[in-house]
Motif scaffolding. Structure first.
Motif, mmCIF file in Angstrom:
data_model
loop_
_atom_site.group_PDB
_atom_site.id
_atom_site.type_symbol
_atom_site.label_atom_id
_atom_site.label_comp_id
_atom_site.label_asym_id
_atom_site.label_seq_id
_atom_site.Cartn_x
_atom_site.Cartn_y
_atom_site.Cartn_z
ATOM 1 N N ASP A 25 -37.647 -16.436 14.309
ATOM 2 C CA ASP A 25 -36.258 -16.895 14.377
ATOM 3 C C ASP A 25 -35.365 -16.079 13.458
ATOM 4 O O ASP A 25 -34.824 -16.580 12.474
ATOM 5 N N TYR A 65 -26.920 -27.356 17.212
ATOM 6 C CA TYR A 65 -27.305 -26.064 16.655
ATOM 7 C C TYR A 65 -28.020 -26.296 15.335
ATOM 8 O O TYR A 65 -27.562 -27.054 14.485
ATOM 9 N N LYS A 105 -28.847 -19.514 20.130
ATOM 10 C CA LYS A 105 -28.062 -20.700 19.756
ATOM 11 C C LYS A 105 -28.077 -21.733 20.880
ATOM 12 O O LYS A 105 -28.224 -22.937 20.634
ATOM 13 N N GLU A 106 -27.970 -21.266 22.125
ATOM 14 C CA GLU A 106 -28.031 -22.171 23.270
ATOM 15 C C GLU A 106 -29.396 -22.846 23.364
ATOM 16 O O GLU A 106 -29.499 -24.041 23.667
ATOM 17 N N GLU A 159 -26.434 -15.395 20.859
ATOM 18 C CA GLU A 159 -25.809 -16.567 21.478
ATOM 19 C C GLU A 159 -26.810 -17.333 22.335
ATOM 20 O O GLU A 159 -26.765 -18.560 22.409
ATOM 21 N N ARG A 196 -29.878 -24.778 11.899
ATOM 22 C CA ARG A 196 -29.836 -23.614 11.010
ATOM 23 C C ARG A 196 -31.138 -23.398 10.240
ATOM 24 O O ARG A 196 -31.294 -22.396 9.563
ATOM 25 N N LYS A 206 -31.479 -23.513 20.935
ATOM 26 C CA LYS A 206 -31.599 -24.518 19.873
ATOM 27 C C LYS A 206 -30.816 -25.787 20.212
ATOM 28 O O LYS A 206 -31.294 -26.905 19.977
ATOM 29 N N ARG A 207 -29.630 -25.600 20.764
ATOM 30 C CA ARG A 207 -28.824 -26.769 21.134
ATOM 31 C C ARG A 207 -29.506 -27.580 22.241
ATOM 32 O O ARG A 207 -29.505 -28.805 22.212
#
Length: 490
Positions: free
Chosen positions: A186, A225, A215-216, A212, A227, A218-219
């Motif tokens: 990651d 999102y 990020k998608e 990006e 961290r 993870k969401r």
């Protein structure tokens, strides 16, 4: 929705209008498995070397057979944990075996021809254009390069770049949870060489252009999102299975090849044991911070080899050893007889398929019995499966002994060095002015449709997807005196 899997997990990385209605007879994960199995990238794994080049023998594993073995081991781990571990007792909290199996099948898709040297060669070519790394390439293949889904409506013509220059490719159109299952590291790979901490090594991670997308992912998996360190339970299981397969079945290939026999592993040059110790201690420090005092030394390596092999070897000659005790012989004669029996047992284990199979089965069983799970306090999706520290050390000893004695052996290094040269020469030919004319139509279209970064990445994608044989053939058509043809397709 409670448990490990939620509705957002099955959201796909593609436009909804392009996705068929939900199928009642199979899960989203099983559908992803099917898409992977029928993909061109998966088929091409049969032409990529695992340890020994396929031309040496049909017995030796390639990347495809290795991936099948990893998938089987990974699925077995998932099934075992579902049945035995308290975290997965509840039916809403069980691990999805199909998703774990998918991760095992997909984990090596991004590996280029010629193994680690091919990876290093491509990374050197891409140092100032985003770098190259096998795991990052796997994510790129699944999410972008495979020709299954496109972001534009189904009625539109399939295109690579929209009018605003945005990439419309969506790879296999997989669920975000499946994409997460191959996201081992990651962290984004620096686009420029000057931004790397270690200038010499390949950086593990994902490409900056996929930031990006990650990020998608993870969401979709966590509902927000995230961290912190992101690695799903399925990915951790796949990682374990990969290590088990390396330590067990690559070693079997070594024995079958005749390069080494079991007893040979006890009398290797001291620098090999020292390198193995250094690698294992580095990994222990990184992966087992809860065991800060755990370290190994060269004596530990010898003891582990004794634990793994000696009982198995003495099983062959146990009747002879019993008879020997009753015979009247000098101590020196008995020593010589024991040595001869041990050599015979070592040769039998290396050459006899029945004994090798029994031996590898025992190793896999030992590893599966050493699996534990570290609970994530907030997200069950991020529980981490791992080997207990003692089993981990055994697996690492076998894996790294194989790496140091065989993969770094001169005979294989000569082959891989040649592969490194082939990769670089092909890249140089494509990236220079007019080099796009060497590419097949689909890659040429992509190559010409973007900026310099896109051109480098497209050349890299083309070469990374090659099998060993195709890379040699392509190189020969460019630089060799033989093999000149205009009719064989690119």
């Amino acid at each position: 929705m409670p448990g490990l899997y939620r509705k957002t997990d099955s959201k796909r990385h593609a436009v909804a209008s392009k996705i068929a209605s939900t199928e009642p007879y199979r899960s989203a994960w099983r559908r992803d498995y099917a898409r992977l199995l029928h993909s061109a990238s998966f088929r091409r794994l049969q032409g990529k070397t695992q340890v020994f080049p396929g031309v040496e023998s049909d017995f030796f594993r390639n990347r495809l057979t290795h991936s099948l073995e990893v998938a089987q081991i990974a699925k077995s781990i998932a099934i075992k944990l579902n049945e035995t571990h308290k975290l997965f007792k509840n039916k809403n909290k069980k691990i999805e075996p199909d998703l774990v199996e998918f991760a095992g099948l997909a984990h090596d898709l991004g590996h280029p021809p010629f193994g680690h040297n091919g990876e290093e060669a491509l990374d050197e070519c891409m140092r100032d254009h985003g770098g190259f790394e096998g795991n990052a390439q796997t994510l790129r293949i699944l999410s972008r390069l495979e020709k299954k889904e496109n972001a534009l409506p189904a009625t539109s013509e399939y295109i690579v770049f929209d009018q605003d220059g945005s990439d419309q490719r969506r790879g296999l159109g997989l669920t975000y949870r499946s994409l997460a299952s191959v996201l081992k590291y990651d962290n984004p790979i620096p686009e420029r060489s000057r931004d790397r901490e270690n200038k010499e090594e390949v950086v593990k991670g994902y490409y900056r252009g996929d930031f990006e997308l990650v990020k998608e992912i993870k969401r979709a998996v966590l509902g927000k999102y995230f961290r912190g360190k992101f690695k799903t339970i399925e990915c951790s299981i796949m990682d374990i299975a990969d290590d088990i397969a390396y330590s067990t079945y690559d070693l079997e290939d070594v024995f079958k090849s005749g390069f080494k026999k079991p007893l040979d592993l006890f009398v290797l040059p001291s620098n090999i044991y020292e390198n193995v110790v250094k690698t294992i201690n580095k990994r222990l420090k990184k992966q087992y911070p809860d065991h800060p005092n755990m370290k190994v030394n060269t004596s530990d390596i010898q003891e582990i080899l004794h634990y793994v092999f000696v009982e198995e070897l003495f099983e062959f000659g146990k009747n002879e050893y019993k008879l020997l005790k009753k015979r009247k012989m000098s101590a020196e004669a008995k020593k010589m007889y024991y040595a001869a029996q041990s050599q015979q047992a070592s040769q039998t284990l290396a050459e006899n398929g029945y004994y090798r199979t029994r031996f590898t089965s025992k190793l896999v069983e030992m590893a599966l019995n050493g699996i534990e799970v570290k609970k994530h306090k907030k997200y069950p999706q991020l529980h981490q499966a791992r080997l207990d520290v003692y089993t981990f050390i055994i697996v690492e000893v076998l894996k790294n002994i194989t790496f140091e004695t065989i993969i770094r052996a001169p005979a294989l290094q000569v082959v891989e060095y040649r592969g490194r040269d082939i990769v670089k020469k092909i890249f140089e030919a494509i990236i220079k002015d007019g080099g796009e004319r060497l590419l097949p139509d689909d890659f040429r279209e992509t190559f010409c449709g973007g900026d310099e970064l896109n051109r480098y990445r497209t050349a890299c994608d083309f070469i990374a997807g090659m099998t060993d044989r195709y890379a040699i053939e392509f190189y020969t058509r460019l630089y060799g005196a033989n093999g000149m043809t205009m009719h064989k397709p690119l």
